[in-house]
Design an enzyme around this catalytic site. Structure first.
Site, PDB file in Angstrom:
ATOM      1  N   LYS A  19       0.842  -1.187   0.000  1.00 24.89           N
ATOM      2  CA  LYS A  19       0.000   0.000   0.000  1.00 24.89           C
ATOM      3  C   LYS A  19       0.883   1.246   0.000  1.00 24.89           C
ATOM      4  O   LYS A  19       1.993   1.155   0.509  1.00 24.89           O
ATOM      5  CB  LYS A  19      -0.954   0.037   1.194  1.00 24.89           C
ATOM      6  CG  LYS A  19      -0.367  -0.275   2.573  1.00 24.89           C
ATOM      7  CD  LYS A  19       0.682   0.574   3.212  1.00 24.89           C
ATOM      8  CE  LYS A  19       0.556   2.028   3.374  1.00 24.89           C
ATOM      9  NZ  LYS A  19       1.773   2.629   4.007  1.00 24.89           N
ATOM     10  N   TYR A  39      -4.738   3.998   5.827  1.00 27.58           N
ATOM     11  CA  TYR A  39      -5.276   3.283   7.004  1.00 27.58           C
ATOM     12  C   TYR A  39      -6.473   4.016   7.587  1.00 27.58           C
ATOM     13  O   TYR A  39      -7.450   3.397   8.019  1.00 27.58           O
ATOM     14  CB  TYR A  39      -4.207   3.141   8.094  1.00 27.58           C
ATOM     15  CG  TYR A  39      -3.096   2.200   7.733  1.00 27.58           C
ATOM     16  CD1 TYR A  39      -3.325   0.834   7.632  1.00 27.58           C
ATOM     17  CD2 TYR A  39      -1.816   2.661   7.497  1.00 27.58           C
ATOM     18  CE1 TYR A  39      -2.313  -0.034   7.299  1.00 27.58           C
ATOM     19  CE2 TYR A  39      -0.790   1.808   7.168  1.00 27.58           C
ATOM     20  CZ  TYR A  39      -1.044   0.457   7.067  1.00 27.58           C
ATOM     21  OH  TYR A  39      -0.043  -0.402   6.725  1.00 27.58           O
TER      22      TYR A  39
END
Ligand code: NAD
Length: 364
Positions: free
Chosen positions: A127, A213
């Site tokens: 990510k 996140y």
């Protein structure tokens, strides 16, 4: 295969071919090649691969020649499983590598993920999935075309505290969810040479790094994709954060009427998910550090055995490949988050304008 096993496969809803495949491969562990041997590979992924049940460290791809021998000796790697960025494509003929895990600066994710897919390898891409939505699409297309599996390095989807929040949300244990607050931020103001401050390599600052996140928490904290976003940027150290965002806040609206406020920063310490519901609340604090997470609800503490999130994540992906179990963090999830990242940057560029989002159930 016994009749009983066939029966339970049908009951569990698994295609028979997956279960047959599982049995054929039961004794097989998938070989993983890590691409990029920086801090995440060195201190988290490689150690976790020593304990994984369904995969193991089979090879490396590095741009730093001195690392080759160090890793070869440490992990007992065969010479033919060691590649550099130039000869990487030769991996196509290496039968002992099943999965390529791309752990490079963000600007290199698409290139290496696409090359891995073209070499017929399953792909895990770290990510944020890529620099922009267009690159996410290119990775997804390459994996589909090569008929290989694609997972994003979203370790929290394999982690028990996050899974418990998802269970609470989907079971509506505390009734309707009204508000989510989520923060994912850390201070990093003493290393001006890091690639994360170079927009050509990172694509952005805190939002591209920890921000995903916070976005994810808002989504699994409500069980919905947002339908709009507004965002603001705060800068207190413009000389240090010359090219990349220092701190961003953003607000999401959801179809159910819930709303969320998220914060991400490279100059603030915070790591939390809080959900306020009609009949109670839930909280993870910390919510996205490696270990240990901690959780509470209005009913009491949430407690799970602490396990390596990376071990759980890589085993989940290997099981997906071997057994046909669900892909807990597919490419569509990484692309959805990049659509939201782009909308946040667009809102900021337009003075905090509300940007509508039309994500449907993408990545849920
Ligand atoms: P790092 O700086 O520690 O390592 C980067 C690696 O890329 C190094 O081996 C470096 O040699 C190599 N590299 C190749 N070309 C480079 C270039 N032009 N500039 C700089 N480095 C170059 O970074 P990291 O923390 O290991 O992060 C790598 C990727 O993993 C990033 O995409 C990051 O977002 C992701 N990550 C994910 C998690 C997670 O929890 N899922 C945690 C940390 C990092």
């Amino acid at each position: 295969m016994s009749k009983g096993l066939i029966g339970s496969a049908v009951l569990s809803g698994l295609p028979l071919s997956c279960v047959l495949g599982a049995n054929q491969n039961n004794s097989k562990k998938l070989g993983v090649a890590l691409v990029g041997l920086g801090s995440y590979s060195t201190y988290q992924l490689a150690p976790a691969l020593e304990d994984t049940e369904h995969c193991f460290l089979a090879g490396i791809v590095t741009g730093t020649a001195e690392k080759e021998k160090i890793w070869q000796d440490k992990y007992n790697l065969p010479s033919e499983n060691i590649y550099n960025y130039d000869n990487f494509d030769e991996i196509v003929s290496n039968k002992s590598i099943d999965i390529v895990y791309v752990v490079l600066p963000n600007a290199m994710h698409a290139d290496f993920s696409i090359r891995a897919a073209r070499a017929g390898k399953h792909v895990i891409c770290e990510k944020p999935m890529a620099m922009n939505v267009e690159e996410c699409d290119a990775i997804i297309t390459a994996c589909n075309k090569a008929k290989v599996k694609l997972g994003i390095g979203y370790r929290l989807h394999s982690e028990p505290y996050t899974k418990e929040i998802k269970r609470i949300v989907s079971s509506k244990e505390f009734g309707k969810i009204n508000y989510i607050g989520s923060e994912a931020a850390y201070r990093s103001t003493t290393n001006p040479d890091q690639w994360r401050l170079n927009v050509k390599l990172s694509g952005g600052g805190a939002l591209m790094n920890m921000g995903v996140y916070a976005i994810q928490s808002a989504i699994y904290g409500t069980g919905e994709n947002p339908i709009s976003v507004t965002a603001q940027e705060f800068s207190t150290l413009p000389e240090y954060f010359k090219e990349t965002d220092e701190t961003i806040t953003a607000q999401f609206e959801f179809e159910s009427g819930a709303f969320a406020n998220i914060m991400t920063s490279h100059n603030v310490s915070a790591n939390r998910l809080f959900g306020s519901c009609d009949k109670g609340w839930f909280e993870l604090d910390p919510a996205s550090t490696y270990i240990p997470l901690a959780g509470r609800t209005s009913k009491g503490r949430i407690e799970f055995k602490q396990e390596s999130q990376q071990q759980l994540q890589m085993d989940d992906f290997a099981k997906h490949v071997l057994l046909g179990t669900p892909n807990v963090a597919p490419g569509e999830m990484g692309k959805r988050d990049m659509i939201i990242v782009e909308a946040i940057y667009r809102s900021i560029a337009n003075g905090g304008a509300k940007i509508p989002l039309d994500l449907g159930n993408m990545g849920l």
